[in-house]
Design an enzyme around this catalytic site. Structure first.
Site, PDB file in Angstrom:
ATOM      1  N   HIS A 199      -9.209   0.568   5.316  1.00  0.00           N
ATOM      2  CA  HIS A 199      -7.919   0.819   5.963  1.00  0.00           C
ATOM      3  C   HIS A 199      -8.132   1.739   7.162  1.00  0.00           C
ATOM      4  O   HIS A 199      -8.966   2.648   7.123  1.00  0.00           O
ATOM      5  CB  HIS A 199      -6.953   1.454   4.960  1.00  0.00           C
ATOM      6  CG  HIS A 199      -5.549   1.479   5.466  1.00  0.00           C
ATOM      7  ND1 HIS A 199      -5.108   2.414   6.369  1.00  0.00           N
ATOM      8  CD2 HIS A 199      -4.500   0.652   5.218  1.00  0.00           C
ATOM      9  CE1 HIS A 199      -3.839   2.168   6.658  1.00  0.00           C
ATOM     10  NE2 HIS A 199      -3.443   1.095   5.970  1.00  0.00           N
ATOM     11  N   SER A 243       3.814  -2.679  10.298  1.00  0.00           N
ATOM     12  CA  SER A 243       5.281  -2.671  10.427  1.00  0.00           C
ATOM     13  C   SER A 243       5.931  -4.000  10.060  1.00  0.00           C
ATOM     14  O   SER A 243       6.884  -4.432  10.711  1.00  0.00           O
ATOM     15  CB  SER A 243       5.684  -2.234  11.841  1.00  0.00           C
ATOM     16  OG  SER A 243       5.222  -0.926  12.099  1.00  0.00           O
ATOM     17  N   ASN A 279       0.865  -1.180   0.000  1.00  0.00           N
ATOM     18  CA  ASN A 279       0.000   0.000   0.000  1.00  0.00           C
ATOM     19  C   ASN A 279       0.903   1.232   0.000  1.00  0.00           C
ATOM     20  O   ASN A 279       1.534   1.530   1.004  1.00  0.00           O
ATOM     21  CB  ASN A 279      -0.887  -0.035   1.257  1.00  0.00           C
ATOM     22  CG  ASN A 279      -1.726   1.216   1.406  1.00  0.00           C
ATOM     23  OD1 ASN A 279      -1.812   2.024   0.490  1.00  0.00           O
ATOM     24  ND2 ASN A 279      -2.340   1.362   2.568  1.00  0.00           N
ATOM     25  N   GLU A 322      -6.583   4.183   8.218  1.00  0.00           N
ATOM     26  CA  GLU A 322      -6.436   5.624   7.941  1.00  0.00           C
ATOM     27  C   GLU A 322      -7.713   6.179   7.318  1.00  0.00           C
ATOM     28  O   GLU A 322      -8.076   7.333   7.560  1.00  0.00           O
ATOM     29  CB  GLU A 322      -5.210   5.853   7.044  1.00  0.00           C
ATOM     30  CG  GLU A 322      -3.920   5.623   7.817  1.00  0.00           C
ATOM     31  CD  GLU A 322      -2.737   5.170   6.990  1.00  0.00           C
ATOM     32  OE1 GLU A 322      -2.776   5.272   5.754  1.00  0.00           O
ATOM     33  OE2 GLU A 322      -1.766   4.674   7.600  1.00  0.00           O
ATOM     34  N   LYS A 366       0.023   4.275  -0.280  1.00  0.00           N
ATOM     35  CA  LYS A 366      -0.635   5.426   0.364  1.00  0.00           C
ATOM     36  C   LYS A 366      -0.464   6.684  -0.502  1.00  0.00           C
ATOM     37  O   LYS A 366      -0.368   6.580  -1.715  1.00  0.00           O
ATOM     38  CB  LYS A 366      -0.096   5.618   1.780  1.00  0.00           C
ATOM     39  CG  LYS A 366      -0.116   4.328   2.588  1.00  0.00           C
ATOM     40  CD  LYS A 366       0.105   4.537   4.049  1.00  0.00           C
ATOM     41  CE  LYS A 366       0.164   3.194   4.744  1.00  0.00           C
ATOM     42  NZ  LYS A 366       0.199   3.302   6.181  1.00  0.00           N
ATOM     43  N   GLY A 413       2.755   1.775  10.851  1.00  0.00           N
ATOM     44  CA  GLY A 413       3.672   2.908  10.700  1.00  0.00           C
ATOM     45  C   GLY A 413       4.378   3.296  11.984  1.00  0.00           C
ATOM     46  O   GLY A 413       5.013   4.345  12.059  1.00  0.00           O
ATOM     47  N   GLU A 454      -5.028  -5.531  10.696  1.00  0.00           N
ATOM     48  CA  GLU A 454      -4.028  -4.482  10.879  1.00  0.00           C
ATOM     49  C   GLU A 454      -4.265  -3.787  12.222  1.00  0.00           C
ATOM     50  O   GLU A 454      -5.052  -2.828  12.291  1.00  0.00           O
ATOM     51  CB  GLU A 454      -4.127  -3.460   9.750  1.00  0.00           C
ATOM     52  CG  GLU A 454      -3.844  -4.051   8.386  1.00  0.00           C
ATOM     53  CD  GLU A 454      -3.262  -3.011   7.444  1.00  0.00           C
ATOM     54  OE1 GLU A 454      -2.159  -3.245   6.949  1.00  0.00           O
ATOM     55  OE2 GLU A 454      -3.899  -1.970   7.246  1.00  0.00           O
TER      56      GLU A 454
HETATM   57  C1  PEP Z   1      -0.512  -0.192   6.332  1.00  0.00           C
HETATM   58  O1  PEP Z   1      -0.669   1.017   6.289  1.00  0.00           O
HETATM   59  O2  PEP Z   1      -1.368  -0.944   5.836  1.00  0.00           O
HETATM   60  C2  PEP Z   1       0.692  -0.705   6.962  1.00  0.00           C
HETATM   61  C3  PEP Z   1       0.697  -1.943   7.331  1.00  0.00           C
HETATM   62  O3  PEP Z   1       1.718   0.189   7.136  1.00  0.00           O
HETATM   63  P1  PEP Z   1       3.182  -0.146   7.737  1.00  0.00           P
HETATM   64  O4  PEP Z   1       3.648  -1.402   7.085  1.00  0.00           O
HETATM   65  O5  PEP Z   1       4.004   1.054   7.380  1.00  0.00           O
HETATM   66  O6  PEP Z   1       2.991  -0.305   9.207  1.00  0.00           O
END
Ligand code: PEP
Length: 249
Positions: free
Chosen positions: A94, A212, A9, A96, A11, A172, A166
């Site tokens: 997601h 992460s 992703n 966000e 973003k 992040g 998630e």
């Molecule tokens: C995400 O935004 O779906 C995600 C998993 O981000 P990150 O890997 O940066 O934690």
């Protein structure tokens, strides 16, 4: 056997030139695992990305879409628009989107329906915030996110659903759920699906972990029996790291 999937992703990162540069880098790497690979550039770069990747093993997917077919929804993108630029899969829910754009389970249910009506595949994201985990409410929260947005579906719709757990506190932040925490939640989600749709369906749905995931932790997380791959944010912006994760299976 369930599909193993690694989806990146991107973003709101990468303009057109940066997208082309990252794709050029991605094309240099060889896949040594069976995992399906997907990348989600921003809307403005989908067509270019699709053109560059259509003859490769990398699928171009979208980060979001609106539920309506068309109409007075300034700034939004519909399923048919995505399909017209070669996109067959969309990430929905997601954290966000939930947090910054107030996307609710009810809204997400409509988006899921619109995607399925257009024969698209959905990567449906869900996960608890830190306070839910600390108060031991994480399973309840996840269960209600899944039930509210998905449990009106018919069993056969799950052919086009990929789930992505998630935990919001791991996105992040550099903090990852432990492989055991990921496995426990994935097994819980599979059991929740099985209680409603039966084990045949539940065992056929891929459940990705996101939060992460990096080259140094992917292998351990992916080794868990109910973890079928990853949704990758930060590490997906670097081709070498992304392919190290793809090849971690
Ligand atoms: C995400 O935004 O779906 C995600 C998993 O981000 P990150 O890997 O940066 O934690």
């Amino acid at each position: 056997m369930r599909k193993q999937i690694v989806a990146g992703n991107w973003k709101m990162n990468n303009d057109l030139a940066q997208t082309e540069a990252l794709i050029t880098e991605l094309k240099k790497w060889t896949k040594t695992s069976d995992a399906s690979i997907m990348v989600a550039p921003t809307f403005t770069n989908l067509w270019q990305a699709y053109q560059s990747l259509k003859d490769t093993h990398i699928e171009v997917i979208a980060q979001n879409m609106h539920f309506a077919k068309n109409g007075a929804y300034t700034g939004e993108i519909s399923a048919t628009m995505l399909k017209s630029v070669g996109v067959e899969t969309v990430i929905l829910g997601h954290s966000e989107r939930r947090e910054y754009f107030n996307e609710t389970d009810e809204l997400l249910a409509k988006k899921v329906d619109a995607a399925l009506e257009n024969e698209m595949t959905v990567i449906f994201c869900f996960g608890e915030v830190l306070a839910d985990r600390k108060s031991n409410n994480h399973e309840k929260v996840v269960e209600s996110q899944i039930k509210n947005a998905l449990f009106h579906l018919k069993a056969w719709d799950f052919k086009r659903i990929i789930l992505a757990y998630e935990p919001v506190w791991a996105i992040g932040t550099g903090e990852t759920a432990s492989p055991e925490q990921a496995q426990d939640m994935h097994a819980f989600v599979r059991k929740t699906l099985a209680d409603k749709y039966g084990y045949e369906i539940a065992n056929s749905v891929s459940i990705l972990y996101g939060g992460s995931v990096k080259p140094n932790n992917a292998q351990e997380i992916f080794s868990k029996p109910d973890v079928d791959g990853g949704l990758i944010g930060g590490a997906a912006l670097n081709a070498e790291d992304f392919f190290a994760i793809v090849n971690a299976f």
